[in-house]
Every structure is written in C-alpha cells, then in structure tokens.
Design a protein around this motif. Structure first.
Motif, PDB file in Angstrom:
ATOM      1  N   PRO A   1      15.093   2.711   3.296  1.00  0.00           N
ATOM      2  CA  PRO A   1      14.317   3.891   2.340  1.00  0.00           C
ATOM      3  C   PRO A   1      15.697   4.083   0.415  1.00  0.00           C
ATOM      4  CG  PRO A   1      14.808   4.402   3.587  1.00  0.00           C
ATOM      5  CD  PRO A   1      15.635   2.753   4.484  1.00  0.00           C
ATOM      6  N   HIS A   2      15.158   3.908  -0.597  1.00  0.00           N
ATOM      7  CA  HIS A   2      16.120   4.727  -1.583  1.00  0.00           C
ATOM      8  C   HIS A   2      15.889   6.250  -1.411  1.00  0.00           C
ATOM      9  CE1 HIS A   2      12.442   4.724  -4.146  1.00  0.00           C
ATOM     10  NE2 HIS A   2      12.530   3.545  -4.271  1.00  0.00           N
ATOM     11  N   THR A   3      15.280   6.474  -1.027  1.00  0.00           N
ATOM     12  CA  THR A   3      14.562   7.951  -1.163  1.00  0.00           C
ATOM     13  C   THR A   3      13.886   8.757   0.012  1.00  0.00           C
ATOM     14  OG1 THR A   3      14.362   7.708  -3.093  1.00  0.00           O
ATOM     15  CG2 THR A   3      12.559   9.928  -2.446  1.00  0.00           C
TER      16      THR A   3
ATOM     17  N   LEU B   1      11.594  11.585   0.752  1.00  0.00           N
ATOM     18  CA  LEU B   1      10.342  12.433   0.116  1.00  0.00           C
ATOM     19  C   LEU B   1       9.790  13.617   1.296  1.00  0.00           C
ATOM     20  CD1 LEU B   1       8.190  11.365  -2.408  1.00  0.00           C
ATOM     21  CD2 LEU B   1       7.290  12.502  -0.997  1.00  0.00           C
TER      22      LEU B   1
ATOM     23  N   GLU C   1       2.959   6.445  -1.639  1.00  0.00           N
ATOM     24  CA  GLU C   1       3.101   5.521  -2.267  1.00  0.00           C
ATOM     25  C   GLU C   1       2.632   5.029  -3.668  1.00  0.00           C
ATOM     26  OE1 GLU C   1       3.082   6.195   1.104  1.00  0.00           O
ATOM     27  OE2 GLU C   1       4.994   5.706   2.319  1.00  0.00           O
TER      28      GLU C   1
ATOM     29  N   THR D   1       3.962   6.714  -6.217  1.00  0.00           N
ATOM     30  CA  THR D   1       5.503   6.289  -6.931  1.00  0.00           C
ATOM     31  C   THR D   1       5.618   4.785  -6.780  1.00  0.00           C
ATOM     32  OG1 THR D   1       6.286   6.758  -4.417  1.00  0.00           O
ATOM     33  CG2 THR D   1       6.185   8.433  -5.818  1.00  0.00           C
TER      34      THR D   1
ATOM     35  N   SER E   1       5.729   2.709  -4.448  1.00  0.00           N
ATOM     36  CA  SER E   1       6.019   2.664  -3.398  1.00  0.00           C
ATOM     37  C   SER E   1       5.519   0.923  -2.314  1.00  0.00           C
ATOM     38  CB  SER E   1       7.049   3.503  -2.687  1.00  0.00           C
ATOM     39  OG  SER E   1       7.920   4.237  -3.485  1.00  0.00           O
TER      40      SER E   1
ATOM     41  N   GLN F   1      10.040   0.847   1.014  1.00  0.00           N
ATOM     42  CA  GLN F   1      11.384   2.479   0.359  1.00  0.00           C
ATOM     43  C   GLN F   1      11.718   3.498   0.094  1.00  0.00           C
ATOM     44  OE1 GLN F   1       9.217  -0.022  -2.802  1.00  0.00           O
ATOM     45  NE2 GLN F   1      10.300  -1.373  -3.331  1.00  0.00           N
ATOM     46  N   ILE F   2      10.802   3.718   0.446  1.00  0.00           N
ATOM     47  CA  ILE F   2      10.541   5.978   0.643  1.00  0.00           C
ATOM     48  C   ILE F   2      10.628   6.280   1.854  1.00  0.00           C
ATOM     49  CG2 ILE F   2      10.245   5.932  -1.808  1.00  0.00           C
ATOM     50  CD1 ILE F   2       7.327   7.002  -0.914  1.00  0.00           C
TER      51      ILE F   2
ATOM     52  N   VAL G   1       9.457   9.306   4.192  1.00  0.00           N
ATOM     53  CA  VAL G   1       8.109  10.141   3.341  1.00  0.00           C
ATOM     54  C   VAL G   1       8.289  11.212   4.959  1.00  0.00           C
ATOM     55  CG1 VAL G   1       6.032  11.079   3.099  1.00  0.00           C
ATOM     56  CG2 VAL G   1       7.291   8.847   1.994  1.00  0.00           C
TER      57      VAL G   1
ATOM     58  N   VAL H   1      19.995   7.113   1.967  1.00  0.00           N
ATOM     59  CA  VAL H   1      19.434   7.499   1.293  1.00  0.00           C
ATOM     60  C   VAL H   1      19.961   8.437   0.317  1.00  0.00           C
ATOM     61  CG1 VAL H   1      17.030   7.890   2.398  1.00  0.00           C
ATOM     62  CG2 VAL H   1      18.121   9.725   1.731  1.00  0.00           C
TER      63      VAL H   1
ATOM     64  N   HIS I   1      18.589   9.890  -2.211  1.00  0.00           N
ATOM     65  CA  HIS I   1      18.186  10.700  -3.252  1.00  0.00           C
ATOM     66  C   HIS I   1      16.707  10.735  -2.407  1.00  0.00           C
ATOM     67  CE1 HIS I   1      16.255  13.165  -6.634  1.00  0.00           C
ATOM     68  NE2 HIS I   1      15.186  12.640  -6.235  1.00  0.00           N
TER      69      HIS I   1
END
Ligand SMILES: [Zn+2]
Length: 225
Positions: A41-43, A45, A56, A59, A61, A65-66, A68, A99, A101
């Motif tokens: 995942p890049h982020t 959250l 999801e 964004t 996604s 990808q995220i 959470v 991640v 971000h």
C-alpha cells in the motif's frame, strides 16, 4: 433480538453474493494479483469508525492500495501513552510496509466531536468512549480559542485533525521516516454530504477543498499521455 441479528446476517450474505456475481468477475485479475503478491500500500489512512465513511470508494482505491485503520474520532494517542492497536498499525505500516504517505481523515457530523462538545456528564454511561476522547482534549481547547469562546463542530473537527497529525509525528517510526524523506503526512476533513475533501495546508494553516483547488488549476489536456 435474534430476528434482528438474523436480518443483519442476511443483509451481509446477500451483499457477499452480489459481490461474487457483479463485482468480482469484472475485477478478478485485481484480486488474483492481490492474493499472489505481497501487499504494497502507498498510504496509511487513519479515519473514524463512522459507518458512513467508505475510504476505498472515496479515494477510488483497489485491493492492496491503502492501509486503513479506524477508531472513534480518527485519533492517534501520542507515542508511549497507549501502546495499543493504533500504535502497532502505524509502526507496521511505516516500517514493514513502507507506506509513503499517512493521512488523518476526520469528517463532517462526527459523533465523537459532538460528544466532546456535549454537556459535562453526557458520556458518563460510556466510560471507555469518554476516556478515549481525552486524546482530543487539546483540540477542543484550540477550537475554543480559534472560535473566540465556544468551540464549534467544524473548528473542533479541524483542530482534532491537526492535533492527531502532531500525535502521529511523535511515533518514532514516523519521525524517522519523515526525517529521511520517506514519508509525508496530510490531514483531511471528508464532507460526507457533498463528496468533497478539505485538505490541511500547513503553510497557510487552513483547510482547502480538493474540488475547488482542482477547478482553479485545471489539468492540462493530455498531461498523462
Ligand atoms: Zn466520526
């Protein structure tokens, strides 16, 4: 009671069957890829547990990808105060998953923020919630200052996002990743009714609408070509 429970299970089961019939076939390659590869995942959250938030969908996604994590009031206890689930998620997301971000995402009409503004004693029947909300005490005080007396829901929601960004940076994994330029942090307020997000601009100390900013700076045609 039992009937209500049965109804909930029925709704969930119907949802799974609809997913298998309408969603999975069209996106099968995405799920197969996700299952066969380690998540990246890049982020990270961090948002509220409020059931009206769909990270999801918001964004857009897909699986993997995220990363959470959710709790009442999208809070991050300062490092060392409560080494619980939130702290572990942060450390794992930053150190193990790498991640790039991290987002603190508050939202409009937040019950936790309303609880903080409620009359003293209003939360006495929920001692655990009351105790958890202490993680945002400083936000309430800051909001009262900004509003010139009594804090409003909008301001306390924004100040809570800013406060939790500060708490996030007290975590050693986060501080180290920021120091080496591997991680950035942002603060959002999701407007459920209008489908917009206002992002905190630290340099200007204000929240700016994604929709308005995009309208003001249109993307050049073919920019991605
Ligand atoms: Zn909430």
């Amino acid at each position: 009671m039992a009937e209500h429970q049965d109804r909930a299970v029925q709704l969930l089961t119907e949802g799974i069957l609809r997913f298998q019939r309408d969603v999975y076939p069209a996106r099968q390659h995405e799920y197969e890829y996700a299952a066969q590869n380690p998540q990246k995942p890049h982020t990270l959250l961090i948002t509220c547990a409020d059931s009206r938030i769909d990270p999801e969908a918001l964004t857009q996604s897909g699986p993997g990808q995220i990363f959470v994590t959710r709790n009442i009031g999208n809070m991050v206890p300062p490092y060392g105060e409560v080494l619980g689930g939130v702290s572990a998620v942060i450390e794992y997301a930053v150190d193990a998953l790498g991640v790039q971000h991290a987002v603190i995402c508050g939202h409009t009409d937040c019950g936790a923020m309303k609880g903080m503004l409620a009359q003293p004693g209003a939360l006495d029947s929920m001692p655990t919630v009351k105790s958890w909300l202490r993680n945002a005490d400083a936000a309430k005080r800051a909001a009262a200052t900004v509003d010139g007396g009594e804090a409003t829901l909008k301001t306390v929601t924004e100040q809570n996002v800013i406060l939790q960004m500060q708490h996030l940076r007290t975590h050693p994994s986060v501080a180290a990743a920021i120091a080496r330029g591997a991680l950035t942090v942002s603060g959002w307020v999701y407007d459920i009714q209008h489908g917009d997000v206002r992002m905190y601009e630290e340099a200007e100390d204000r929240f700016v609408s994604v929709r308005e900013r995009a309208a003001a700076t249109p993307q050049p045609v073919g920019a991605l070509a």
